[in-house]
Write an enzyme that holds these catalytic residues in place. Structure first.
Site, PDB file in Angstrom:
ATOM      1  N   HIS A  61      48.527  95.314  -1.379  1.00 21.02           N
ATOM      2  CA  HIS A  61      49.719  95.395  -0.530  1.00 21.02           C
ATOM      3  C   HIS A  61      50.872  94.743  -1.286  1.00 21.02           C
ATOM      4  O   HIS A  61      50.708  94.287  -2.422  1.00 21.02           O
ATOM      5  CB  HIS A  61      49.481  94.738   0.828  1.00 21.02           C
ATOM      6  CG  HIS A  61      49.194  93.266   0.764  1.00 21.02           C
ATOM      7  ND1 HIS A  61      48.110  92.740   0.089  1.00 21.02           N
ATOM      8  CD2 HIS A  61      49.847  92.195   1.297  1.00 21.02           C
ATOM      9  CE1 HIS A  61      48.112  91.417   0.206  1.00 21.02           C
ATOM     10  NE2 HIS A  61      49.160  91.063   0.927  1.00 21.02           N
ATOM     11  N   HIS A  63      52.980  92.004  -0.602  1.00 19.03           N
ATOM     12  CA  HIS A  63      53.428  90.630  -0.472  1.00 19.03           C
ATOM     13  C   HIS A  63      53.559  90.031  -1.874  1.00 19.03           C
ATOM     14  O   HIS A  63      52.808  90.386  -2.792  1.00 19.03           O
ATOM     15  CB  HIS A  63      52.458  89.815   0.377  1.00 19.03           C
ATOM     16  CG  HIS A  63      52.648  90.020   1.855  1.00 19.03           C
ATOM     17  ND1 HIS A  63      51.670  89.769   2.782  1.00 19.03           N
ATOM     18  CD2 HIS A  63      53.734  90.461   2.560  1.00 19.03           C
ATOM     19  CE1 HIS A  63      52.134  90.037   4.002  1.00 19.03           C
ATOM     20  NE2 HIS A  63      53.385  90.459   3.880  1.00 19.03           N
ATOM     21  N   ASP A  65      52.782  87.344  -3.419  1.00 25.27           N
ATOM     22  CA  ASP A  65      51.700  86.689  -4.151  1.00 25.27           C
ATOM     23  C   ASP A  65      50.704  87.681  -4.748  1.00 25.27           C
ATOM     24  O   ASP A  65      49.795  87.284  -5.477  1.00 25.27           O
ATOM     25  CB  ASP A  65      50.980  85.655  -3.272  1.00 25.27           C
ATOM     26  CG  ASP A  65      50.434  86.233  -1.978  1.00 25.27           C
ATOM     27  OD1 ASP A  65      50.937  87.264  -1.516  1.00 25.27           O
ATOM     28  OD2 ASP A  65      49.508  85.618  -1.398  1.00 25.27           O
ATOM     29  N   HIS A  66      50.886  88.975  -4.472  1.00 29.84           N
ATOM     30  CA  HIS A  66      49.995  89.994  -5.023  1.00 29.84           C
ATOM     31  C   HIS A  66      50.679  90.905  -6.049  1.00 29.84           C
ATOM     32  O   HIS A  66      50.009  91.718  -6.669  1.00 29.84           O
ATOM     33  CB  HIS A  66      49.421  90.853  -3.895  1.00 29.84           C
ATOM     34  CG  HIS A  66      48.494  90.099  -3.005  1.00 29.84           C
ATOM     35  ND1 HIS A  66      47.130  90.219  -3.067  1.00 29.84           N
ATOM     36  CD2 HIS A  66      48.753  89.181  -2.035  1.00 29.84           C
ATOM     37  CE1 HIS A  66      46.578  89.419  -2.162  1.00 29.84           C
ATOM     38  NE2 HIS A  66      47.539  88.782  -1.536  1.00 29.84           N
ATOM     39  N   HIS A 138      45.686  93.807   7.896  1.00 34.31           N
ATOM     40  CA  HIS A 138      46.606  92.701   7.625  1.00 34.31           C
ATOM     41  C   HIS A 138      47.873  92.946   8.443  1.00 34.31           C
ATOM     42  O   HIS A 138      47.964  93.919   9.203  1.00 34.31           O
ATOM     43  CB  HIS A 138      46.898  92.646   6.123  1.00 34.31           C
ATOM     44  CG  HIS A 138      47.561  91.387   5.663  1.00 34.31           C
ATOM     45  ND1 HIS A 138      47.267  90.142   6.181  1.00 34.31           N
ATOM     46  CD2 HIS A 138      48.513  91.176   4.707  1.00 34.31           C
ATOM     47  CE1 HIS A 138      48.005  89.227   5.572  1.00 34.31           C
ATOM     48  NE2 HIS A 138      48.768  89.831   4.676  1.00 34.31           N
ATOM     49  N   ASP A 206      43.331  89.490   2.211  1.00 32.61           N
ATOM     50  CA  ASP A 206      44.394  89.608   3.220  1.00 32.61           C
ATOM     51  C   ASP A 206      44.009  90.562   4.355  1.00 32.61           C
ATOM     52  O   ASP A 206      44.624  91.607   4.535  1.00 32.61           O
ATOM     53  CB  ASP A 206      45.708  90.058   2.569  1.00 32.61           C
ATOM     54  CG  ASP A 206      46.266  89.013   1.631  1.00 32.61           C
ATOM     55  OD1 ASP A 206      47.322  88.450   1.935  1.00 32.61           O
ATOM     56  OD2 ASP A 206      45.615  88.744   0.605  1.00 32.61           O
ATOM     57  N   HIS A 265      41.240  83.914  -2.855  1.00 31.97           N
ATOM     58  CA  HIS A 265      42.479  83.919  -2.067  1.00 31.97           C
ATOM     59  C   HIS A 265      42.543  82.725  -1.102  1.00 31.97           C
ATOM     60  O   HIS A 265      42.698  82.863   0.100  1.00 31.97           O
ATOM     61  CB  HIS A 265      42.629  85.234  -1.299  1.00 31.97           C
ATOM     62  CG  HIS A 265      44.040  85.495  -0.841  1.00 31.97           C
ATOM     63  ND1 HIS A 265      44.482  85.151   0.405  1.00 31.97           N
ATOM     64  CD2 HIS A 265      45.100  86.070  -1.483  1.00 31.97           C
ATOM     65  CE1 HIS A 265      45.747  85.500   0.543  1.00 31.97           C
ATOM     66  NE2 HIS A 265      46.146  86.057  -0.611  1.00 31.97           N
TER      67      HIS A 265
END
Length: 303
Positions: A61, A63, A65-66, A138, A206, A265
């Site tokens: 996805h 976000h 942090d990814h 998520h 997530d 994670h």
């Protein structure tokens, strides 16, 4: 053989000894990356692996942090004189998101090909990897990934002789190539037995627990699953932000029965994940609180 390395195990923000989320797999000279959080380049360097063979990048996805490590990684791959096309896979909006990030990496010596996911479960074959992207739960659209390396049936010289297939075609058919020659069509199934057990890795972060994860990770060689929270009393927070606790991940693994479960994670507040593994292993004994750089070489089963 399939090499697997969990480059980063952090969620939300990087820590001095924990990079953000990323997984790298290597097979037959090609590398596949899932997610590219901040610090991914450093983690690859620390592992001693190369940037240039990365042929596929999958995103769970969008976000930060990814995906925040992507612009720098693309520039590094460009500086490594890569010219071959790079394939990216992710939820709808992938090309738009990557295009925005490339404002700071506009010129690359290689093209990018985009595959945007639209189904709850979608299959893709590329560079010897059989990829199954599956929708999870998520607070934005998010996918998990199962990566499989199929294994063809065993070659049978006896079958080849019985069907009077010329010797010069045997090795080509064994590699899966169809041959048209001498007025005949020779197909690999004429000389190969039934497919043998391949290799399977399922990766998901997530998300709340969903049946799709159990289905995908069934009897996997390795299941890598988020464990955002290990401490007791975090269940409400996990439900609110649509993440998982250690014990929820272990319960999924108990149903799926992979050979091993790696947790990843982690919340930035979770400094020592191993401290919370006793309860996890009561649910699923083959559980590991993974650290950055944890890796394994998966081999086909001996016959």
């Amino acid at each position: 053989m399939l090499d697997v390395c969990l480059l980063g195990t952090g969620g939300m923000m990087p820590l001095p000894h924990r990079w953000l989320t990323s997984l790298m797999l290597r097979y037959n000279g090609s590398s596949l990356l899932i997610d590219c959080g901040e610090g991914t380049q450093v983690a690859i360097k620390e592992k001693g692996w190369s940037f240039k063979p990365i042929d596929v990048i999958c995103f769970t996805h969008y976000h930060a942090d990814h995906i925040s490590g992507l612009p720098g990684l693309l520039l590094t791959m460009g500086n490594a004189e890569r010219t071959e096309a790079l394939t990216m896979i992710g939820p709808k909006g992938l090309e738009k998101v990557v295009g925005a990030l490339r404002m700071i990496a506009p010129e690359l010596p290689f093209p990018i090909q985009y595959i945007e996911l639209s189904e709850n479960c979608q299959e893709i074959e590329i560079k010897g990897y059989h990829i199954q992207a599956f929708r999870v739960n998520h607070n934005i659209v998010c996918y998990g990934y199962t990566i499989q390396i199929p294994r063809a049936g065993k070659f049978s010289a006896e079958r080849a002789k019985q069907q009077e297939i010329p010797l010069k075609y045997w090795s080509v058919l064994q590699k899966g190539t169809v041959i048209e020659a001498d007025g005949r069509v020779y197909t690999p199934d004429l000389v190969l037995g039934p497919p043998r057990k391949g290799l399977k890795v399922t990766y998901t972060t997530d998300t709340r627990p969903v049946p799709a994860i159990v289905k995908q990770a069934q009897e996997a060689d390795l299941m890598i699953c988020e464990g955002m929270y290990g401490e007791k009393g975090k269940e409400k927070k996990a439900r609110e932000y649509k993440h998982m606790t250690f014990t929820e991940a272990a319960s999924l693994a108990r149903e799926a029965n992979p050979k091993e479960l790696w947790l990843t994670h982690y919340s930035p507040s979770l400094i020592r994940p191993e401290d919370f593994m006793e309860e996890v292993r009561k649910i699923f004994p083959r559980s590991i609180a993974a650290r950055d750089g944890r890796s394994v070489e998966l081999d086909f089963e001996e016959e």
